[in-house]
Design an enzyme around this catalytic site. Structure first.
Site, PDB file in Angstrom:
ATOM      1  N   SER A  60     -48.959 -23.328  -0.477  1.00 26.46           N
ATOM      2  CA  SER A  60     -49.542 -22.089  -0.984  1.00 26.46           C
ATOM      3  C   SER A  60     -50.857 -21.733  -0.294  1.00 26.46           C
ATOM      4  CB  SER A  60     -49.765 -22.182  -2.496  1.00 26.46           C
ATOM      5  OG  SER A  60     -50.698 -23.201  -2.810  1.00 26.46           O
TER       6      SER A  60
ATOM      7  N   GLY B 132     -48.610 -19.399 -12.818  1.00 26.19           N
ATOM      8  CA  GLY B 132     -47.797 -18.713 -11.819  1.00 26.19           C
ATOM      9  C   GLY B 132     -46.792 -19.636 -11.164  1.00 26.19           C
ATOM     10  N   GLY B 133     -47.270 -20.747 -10.619  1.00 29.09           N
ATOM     11  CA  GLY B 133     -46.382 -21.697  -9.962  1.00 29.09           C
ATOM     12  C   GLY B 133     -45.687 -22.622 -10.930  1.00 29.09           C
TER      13      GLY B 133
ATOM     14  N   ILE C 270     -45.756 -13.166  -8.365  1.00 29.50           N
ATOM     15  CA  ILE C 270     -45.773 -13.141  -9.822  1.00 29.50           C
ATOM     16  C   ILE C 270     -47.150 -12.691 -10.296  1.00 29.50           C
ATOM     17  CG2 ILE C 270     -45.484 -14.479 -11.938  1.00 29.50           C
ATOM     18  CD1 ILE C 270     -42.922 -14.269 -10.318  1.00 29.50           C
TER      19      ILE C 270
ATOM     20  N   ASN D 167     -41.083 -28.458  -8.015  1.00 28.22           N
ATOM     21  CA  ASN D 167     -42.536 -28.444  -8.189  1.00 28.22           C
ATOM     22  C   ASN D 167     -43.226 -29.729  -7.748  1.00 28.22           C
ATOM     23  OD1 ASN D 167     -42.783 -25.844  -9.003  1.00 28.22           O
ATOM     24  ND2 ASN D 167     -43.347 -26.266 -11.115  1.00 28.22           N
ATOM     25  N   TYR D 168     -42.449 -30.778  -7.464  1.00 31.13           N
ATOM     26  CA  TYR D 168     -43.022 -31.957  -6.806  1.00 31.13           C
ATOM     27  C   TYR D 168     -42.725 -31.807  -5.310  1.00 31.13           C
ATOM     28  CZ  TYR D 168     -43.560 -34.189 -11.386  1.00 31.13           C
ATOM     29  OH  TYR D 168     -43.923 -34.498 -12.671  1.00 31.13           O
TER      30      TYR D 168
END
Length: 529
Positions: free
Chosen positions: A119, A181-182, A240, A473-474
């Site tokens: 990101s 958001g994430g 988002i 997400n990892y």
């Protein structure tokens, strides 16, 4: 020693030259991009005041403030040409429109917890669209919902809910500084997921800026895109802005505990039995097991296991349940603490019992350690000999913990295709391998990365297969990645099948419709056809 061939040397030189030219060209375009921004921003707050270029004295501070992994804050890591710290939705729209017009690559950051730094890091010239200023939270207890902007953290959300109600909560993660958001766009799990499912399972609406700079809600984006962003990674499809979440009802008092067992105290038998019990317990019960090397003063360095529990009820009821279902744990009343739901989020964040809940509003400072994380899913109990082999590696490495998160309950009831997050029925538990260190230097980093990969390889016989599943997400690019700003479909299918299984194809179809030119992309994004 292998001597590089003349072709290899030539390729390296050309790569460096082309990279230099690319960055120089992008910097030439940056000024045009910055001049474009005010034309598409309608806010009374001037967008010019949200811009941080490398010439700005605050640039380095703003960049590092939301970097959580020191691996991506070192001097050799590529830095963005500029950061747009949006203060208004129109700032997000302007950034997307102008970046697209001037062919500039953007990375979208809401909290900075992308484990691989995708990101806020790129190998090609880029800008960061930073969402940390967009953090408003509007709680509506009457209809049991809330609108939460993407930059708001989980801790802020928990605190705001508690201000309005003592019997409402939201199922999300244990780290209070992760931004929503994430967190939600990748799934979002925590100690109430066996009762309520994931964060993404409790979303009623969303606002998103698409590739044309248009703000869409659930009605205007359509159900396919709304489906894709709830677990498929929002950054592949747009930006988002906010989520409308469904609040869940929780008891006025919940119970938590943390019981540690050493090898001498029978940790092997307890952990082995945990595999059979934890996924089958009533939905209101969650027990996480974490294996790590003991580090207390005066302790012999050895593996111990912490069993951390969350029960949506009071102590007496919990003790009856555990004594019947899991007596090997040896849970006692002195191990248990009753508290409000919001106080339990403070406990899960690692703070001592009794810490005031306003700690949930704290923001982290600059990154303090380096880390690497990987994930797995387990469908059959691991035999005792397998657990011993895992512990042998943990003991050797020391700076790693292996965390087992139980499934079952509500997670078994939701269809694998209900959201892009496919890891539902059939899983006993999810594993996180988390390794952290503070020593600097590339040799040290490579040593720990090697340890991490060896541990992961050693786990192969015990985890899911064809594909070997992974939690988005990892973030872990070892499972496959499109590098150097390229997006090859066959490579995307490798990591896509691991994170999304059969849902990958539907995600691709959605991407093809909403972003056919692949403007929103990163090393593990969803590709268009």
């Amino acid at each position: 020693m292998k001597v590089p061939t003349s072709k290899a040397i030539l390729f390296f030189v050309l790569s460096v030259l082309l990279s230099s030219v690319s960055w120089a060209t992008a910097y030439a375009d940056l000024n045009d991009f910055l001049q474009c921004l005010p034309k598409f921003s309608e806010s009374s707050y001037p967008i010019i005041e949200t811009i941080y270029t490398q010439k700005n004295t605050s640039f380095q501070y703003v960049l590092n403030a939301y970097i959580k992994n020191r691996r991506y804050s070192t001097p050799t890591i590529p830095k963005p040409m500029a950061i747009i710290a949006a203060m208004h939705e129109s700032h997000v729209q302007a950034t997307v429109v102008c970046a697209k017009q001037h062919a500039l690559h953007i990375r979208i950051r809401s909290g900075g917890y992308d484990y691989k730094g995708l990101s806020y890091v790129s190998s090609v010239p880029f800008i960061i669209l930073d969402m940390f200023n967009l953090r408003s939270i509007e709680i509506n207890v009457t209809d049991e919902s809330a609108w939460v902007q993407a930059g708001a953290t989980a801790g802020e959300l928990y605190y705001k809910i508690a201000e309005k109600s003592k019997v409402h909560g939201f199922p999300a993660g244990v780290c209070p500084t992760v931004a929503t958001g994430g967190l939600i766009s990748g799934g979002g799990y925590g100690p109430t997921m066996r009762r309520f499912g994931l964060s993404a399972d409790n979303i009623e609406d969303a606002k998103l800026v698409n590739v044309n700079g248009t703000i869409l809600d659930r009605n205007s984006m359509g159900e396919d895109l709304f489906w894709a962003i709830r677990g498929g990674g929002g950054a592949s499809f747009g930006v988002i802005l906010s989520w409308k979440i469904k609040l869940v009802r929780v008891p006025a008092k919940v119970t938590v505990f943390n019981v540690t067992r050493s090898i001498e105290q029978g940790a092997l038998d307890v952990l082995y039995r945990w595999q059979y019990v934890a996924p089958k317990l009533p939905k209101n019960t969650y027990i996480r097991a974490t294996s790590q090397v003991s580090n207390g003063e005066g302790k012999k360095k050895d593996v111990e296991v912490s069993f951390v529990g969350h029960f949506l009820g009071q102590i007496d009821e919990l003790l009856r349940l555990i004594n019947e279902s899991f007596p090997k744990l040896g849970l006692q009343r002195k191990d248990c603490f009753e508290m409000s739901w919001v106080e339990s989020t403070v406990f899960w964040a690692g703070y001592p019992i009794g810490t005031p809940i306003n700690v949930l509003l704290n923001m982290t400072n600059m990154p303090t350690f380096f880390f690497k994380s990987k994930s797995d899913y387990v469908k059959e109990p691991i035999p005792k000999e397998g657990i011993k082999s895992i512990w042998q590696m943990v003991h050797k490495i020391e700076k790693v913990y292996v965390q087992w998160n139980p499934y079952g309950g509500r997670m078994d009831e939701i269809a694998a295709s209900a959201t892009p997050f496919p890891h539902r029925a059939g899983n006993l538990f999810k594993i996180q391998y988390y390794m952290s260190w503070t020593e600097e230097g590339i040799d040290t980093t490579n040593k720990y990365l090697s340890f991490s990969r060896k541990l992961y390889e050693a786990m192969t016989p015990f985890v899911s297969k064809n594909p070997r599943e992974a939690f988005l997400n990892y973030r872990d690019i070892d499972i496959g990645a499109n590098l150097h700003n390229q997006t090859e479909f066959d490579i995307a299918r490798v990591y896509g099948s691991k994170c999304f299984k059969d849902n990958f194809d539907r995600l691709v179809r959605v991407k093809t419709v909403v972003d056919p030119q692949n403007f929103f992309r990163n090393e593990q994004s969803i590709p268009p056809l």
